[in-house]
Design a protein around this motif. Structure first.
Motif, PDB file in Angstrom:
ATOM      1  N   MET A 138       0.837  -1.171   0.000  1.00 40.36           N
ATOM      2  CA  MET A 138       0.000   0.000   0.000  1.00 40.36           C
ATOM      3  C   MET A 138       0.883   1.236   0.000  1.00 40.36           C
ATOM      4  O   MET A 138       1.816   1.324   0.771  1.00 40.36           O
ATOM      5  N   GLN A 139       0.591   2.175  -0.877  1.00 43.54           N
ATOM      6  CA  GLN A 139       1.377   3.389  -0.999  1.00 43.54           C
ATOM      7  C   GLN A 139       0.598   4.536  -0.384  1.00 43.54           C
ATOM      8  O   GLN A 139      -0.607   4.661  -0.583  1.00 43.54           O
ATOM      9  N   GLN A 140       1.295   5.353   0.380  1.00 41.03           N
ATOM     10  CA  GLN A 140       0.640   6.482   1.042  1.00 41.03           C
ATOM     11  C   GLN A 140       1.243   7.786   0.555  1.00 41.03           C
ATOM     12  O   GLN A 140       2.428   7.871   0.280  1.00 41.03           O
TER      13      GLN A 140
ATOM     14  N   VAL B   9      -4.235   7.100   0.100  1.00 40.10           N
ATOM     15  CA  VAL B   9      -3.652   5.765   0.204  1.00 40.10           C
ATOM     16  C   VAL B   9      -4.036   4.974  -1.046  1.00 40.10           C
ATOM     17  O   VAL B   9      -5.191   5.008  -1.468  1.00 40.10           O
TER      18      VAL B   9
ATOM     19  N   GLY C 194      -4.140   1.133  -2.643  1.00 35.56           N
ATOM     20  CA  GLY C 194      -4.074  -0.278  -2.275  1.00 35.56           C
ATOM     21  C   GLY C 194      -4.990  -1.109  -3.145  1.00 35.56           C
ATOM     22  O   GLY C 194      -5.769  -0.587  -3.949  1.00 35.56           O
ATOM     23  N   GLU C 195      -4.901  -2.412  -2.964  1.00 33.99           N
ATOM     24  CA  GLU C 195      -5.698  -3.346  -3.742  1.00 33.99           C
ATOM     25  C   GLU C 195      -7.151  -3.325  -3.253  1.00 33.99           C
ATOM     26  O   GLU C 195      -7.414  -3.211  -2.055  1.00 33.99           O
TER      27      GLU C 195
ATOM     28  N   TYR D 106      -6.863  -1.846  -8.218  1.00 35.12           N
ATOM     29  CA  TYR D 106      -6.289  -0.977  -7.197  1.00 35.12           C
ATOM     30  C   TYR D 106      -7.088   0.313  -7.138  1.00 35.12           C
ATOM     31  O   TYR D 106      -7.641   0.765  -8.147  1.00 35.12           O
TER      32      TYR D 106
ATOM     33  N   HIS E 180       1.877   4.898  -9.287  1.00 38.96           N
ATOM     34  CA  HIS E 180       1.883   3.650  -8.522  1.00 38.96           C
ATOM     35  C   HIS E 180       2.051   2.448  -9.462  1.00 38.96           C
ATOM     36  O   HIS E 180       2.800   1.517  -9.162  1.00 38.96           O
TER      37      HIS E 180
ATOM     38  N   SER F 224       5.182  -0.051  -9.211  1.00 38.31           N
ATOM     39  CA  SER F 224       4.962  -1.457  -8.852  1.00 38.31           C
ATOM     40  C   SER F 224       5.638  -2.397  -9.842  1.00 38.31           C
ATOM     41  O   SER F 224       6.178  -3.434  -9.448  1.00 38.31           O
TER      42      SER F 224
END
Length: 135
Positions: free
Chosen positions: A1-3, A13, A15-16, A65, A117, A121
């Protein structure tokens, strides 16, 4: 998870998508982002939600995501892992599709953060070829 941080306070945030409600929120964003391609009726939304959830659970090459701001989903995308034949060599490649942003959050660089992102990734996976809307 990227913030993402803004003045010391975490506001976004990535995330998946995991829960059914996440997928339902994403479907609503997709229908709003692509109005000419989808009619927005409830059966269509339910069908899309089920399709997206089935894709993610049954196909490891797909991942959905989202970007949340204050616990509200404001954008999302579908990522693809696949192989490409380049000069008779099979190479790993990443793909992104179905990039969608909530209409109320246009011009807030949501899509930019999602695409960043996506790129990061695949760089972390040592995959250096990517494609927009590969299928």
């Amino acid at each position: 998870m990227q913030q993402f941080e803004n003045g010391g306070k975490i506001v976004r945030v990535i995330g998946e998508l995991l829960k059914e409600q996440d997928f339902l929120s994403f479907v609503n964003i997709v229908v709003g982002a692509y109005p000419g391609r989808m009619d927005g009726s409830q059966p269509t939304k339910e069908q899309l939600k089920n399709l997206f959830m089935q894709n993610q659970s049954n196909d490891e090459s797909h991942g959905y995501y989202g970007l949340w701001e204050d616990d509200k989903l404001i954008g999302g995308m579908r990522l693809h892992d696949f192989q490409m034949n380049l000069f008779s060599k099979m190479l790993p490649i990443g793909g992104v599709g179905l990039v969608a942003v909530d209409l109320l959050h246009k011009k807030e660089k949501v899509a930019k953060e999602l695409i960043q992102h996506f790129l990061n990734s695949f760089i972390e996976k040592n995959v250096h070829f990517v494609a927009l809307y590969p299928f």
